[in-house]
Design a protein around this motif. Structure first.
Motif, short mmCIF file in Angstrom:
data_model
loop_
_atom_site.label_atom_id
_atom_site.label_comp_id
_atom_site.label_asym_id
_atom_site.label_seq_id
_atom_site.Cartn_x
_atom_site.Cartn_y
_atom_site.Cartn_z
N ALA A 122 13.48 2.56 -3.35
CA ALA A 122 13.43 2.94 -1.79
C ALA A 122 13.46 4.43 -1.55
CB ALA A 122 14.39 2.49 -1.02
N ASP A 123 12.36 4.97 -0.71
CA ASP A 123 12.51 6.35 -0.36
C ASP A 123 13.25 6.38 1.06
OD1 ASP A 123 10.66 5.39 1.30
OD2 ASP A 123 9.09 7.04 0.93
N LYS A 157 12.39 6.14 4.08
CA LYS A 157 11.71 4.99 5.26
C LYS A 157 12.21 3.86 4.83
CE LYS A 157 7.77 7.81 6.68
NZ LYS A 157 6.28 7.84 6.95
N LEU A 158 11.70 3.43 3.47
CA LEU A 158 12.07 1.98 3.06
C LEU A 158 13.52 1.70 2.94
CD1 LEU A 158 9.37 1.46 0.19
CD2 LEU A 158 9.39 0.40 2.50
N ARG A 159 14.50 2.98 2.50
CA ARG A 159 16.14 2.60 2.73
C ARG A 159 16.29 2.06 3.79
NH1 ARG A 159 17.24 7.49 0.51
NH2 ARG A 159 16.83 6.69 -1.62
N ALA A 160 15.76 2.42 4.99
CA ALA A 160 16.13 2.02 6.44
C ALA A 160 15.66 0.63 6.71
CB ALA A 160 15.35 2.70 7.68
N VAL A 161 14.79 0.13 5.83
CA VAL A 161 14.10 -1.25 6.18
C VAL A 161 15.01 -2.38 4.88
CG1 VAL A 161 12.46 -3.03 5.69
CG2 VAL A 161 11.89 -0.79 6.75
N PHE A 162 15.49 -1.51 3.71
CA PHE A 162 16.23 -2.24 2.80
C PHE A 162 17.61 -2.34 3.33
CE2 PHE A 162 12.47 -1.57 -0.06
CZ PHE A 162 11.58 -2.54 0.38
N LEU A 211 6.43 4.20 -5.69
CA LEU A 211 7.96 3.72 -5.63
C LEU A 211 8.03 2.50 -6.55
CD1 LEU A 211 8.17 4.10 -1.60
CD2 LEU A 211 8.97 5.72 -3.59
N GLN A 212 7.25 2.23 -7.46
CA GLN A 212 7.64 1.05 -8.38
C GLN A 212 8.30 1.61 -9.57
OE1 GLN A 212 3.89 -1.21 -8.37
NE2 GLN A 212 5.14 -2.88 -9.00
N ASN A 213 9.16 0.88 -9.78
CA ASN A 213 10.09 1.46 -11.23
C ASN A 213 9.10 1.07 -12.36
OD1 ASN A 213 11.59 1.84 -13.50
ND2 ASN A 213 13.28 0.44 -12.57
N GLU A 245 0.98 -1.20 0.11
CA GLU A 245 -0.22 -0.05 0.18
C GLU A 245 0.91 1.12 0.02
OE1 GLU A 245 -2.87 0.10 3.17
OE2 GLU A 245 -3.34 -1.86 2.67
N TYR A 246 1.92 1.34 0.84
CA TYR A 246 2.81 2.43 1.01
C TYR A 246 3.31 2.55 -0.48
CZ TYR A 246 6.65 5.25 2.54
OH TYR A 246 7.59 6.16 2.79
N ILE A 247 4.11 1.64 -1.09
CA ILE A 247 4.69 1.59 -2.23
C ILE A 247 3.78 2.19 -3.33
CG2 ILE A 247 5.81 0.08 -4.13
CD1 ILE A 247 6.69 -1.76 -1.83
#
Length: 90
Positions: free
Chosen positions: A62-63, A65-70, A51-53, A44-46
């Motif tokens: 990744a933005d 927030k997601l960069r921290a997870v990835f 954020l999908q290519n 949902e966030y993506i």
């Protein structure tokens, strides 16, 4: 298809609520969630943040927030995502 295959029981480990790390909580919220719900909320966030290519829909850009997870990666494939989530769920 046999009757037993059609009546396959869900994996109880997937339904068990897990506590997201602070990094993952920034995306999915801080309350415990089953893995399936974590994946749904991340998608949902993506989608909400586009954020999908567009050239390769399997790639997630990744933005912050997601960069921290990835683990600091700028992009991951949608198949790699669950590996990263595993490190952020307890």
């Amino acid at each position: 298809m046999t009757e037993t295959k059609a009546a396959k029981k869900p994996n109880p480990a997937l339904a068990k609520p897990l506590q997201p790390s602070s990094e993952l909580a920034a995306v999915v919220g801080s309350s415990p969630l089953p893995r399936t719900e974590v994946v749904s909320k991340v998608w949902e966030y993506i989608k909400a943040n586009n954020l999908q290519n567009p050239a390769n829909k399997r790639e997630i850009m990744a933005d912050e927030k997601l960069r921290a997870v990835f683990d600091g990666k700028d992009k991951v494939s949608m198949f790699e995502m669950n590996k990263h989530f595993a490190r952020h769920l307890a």
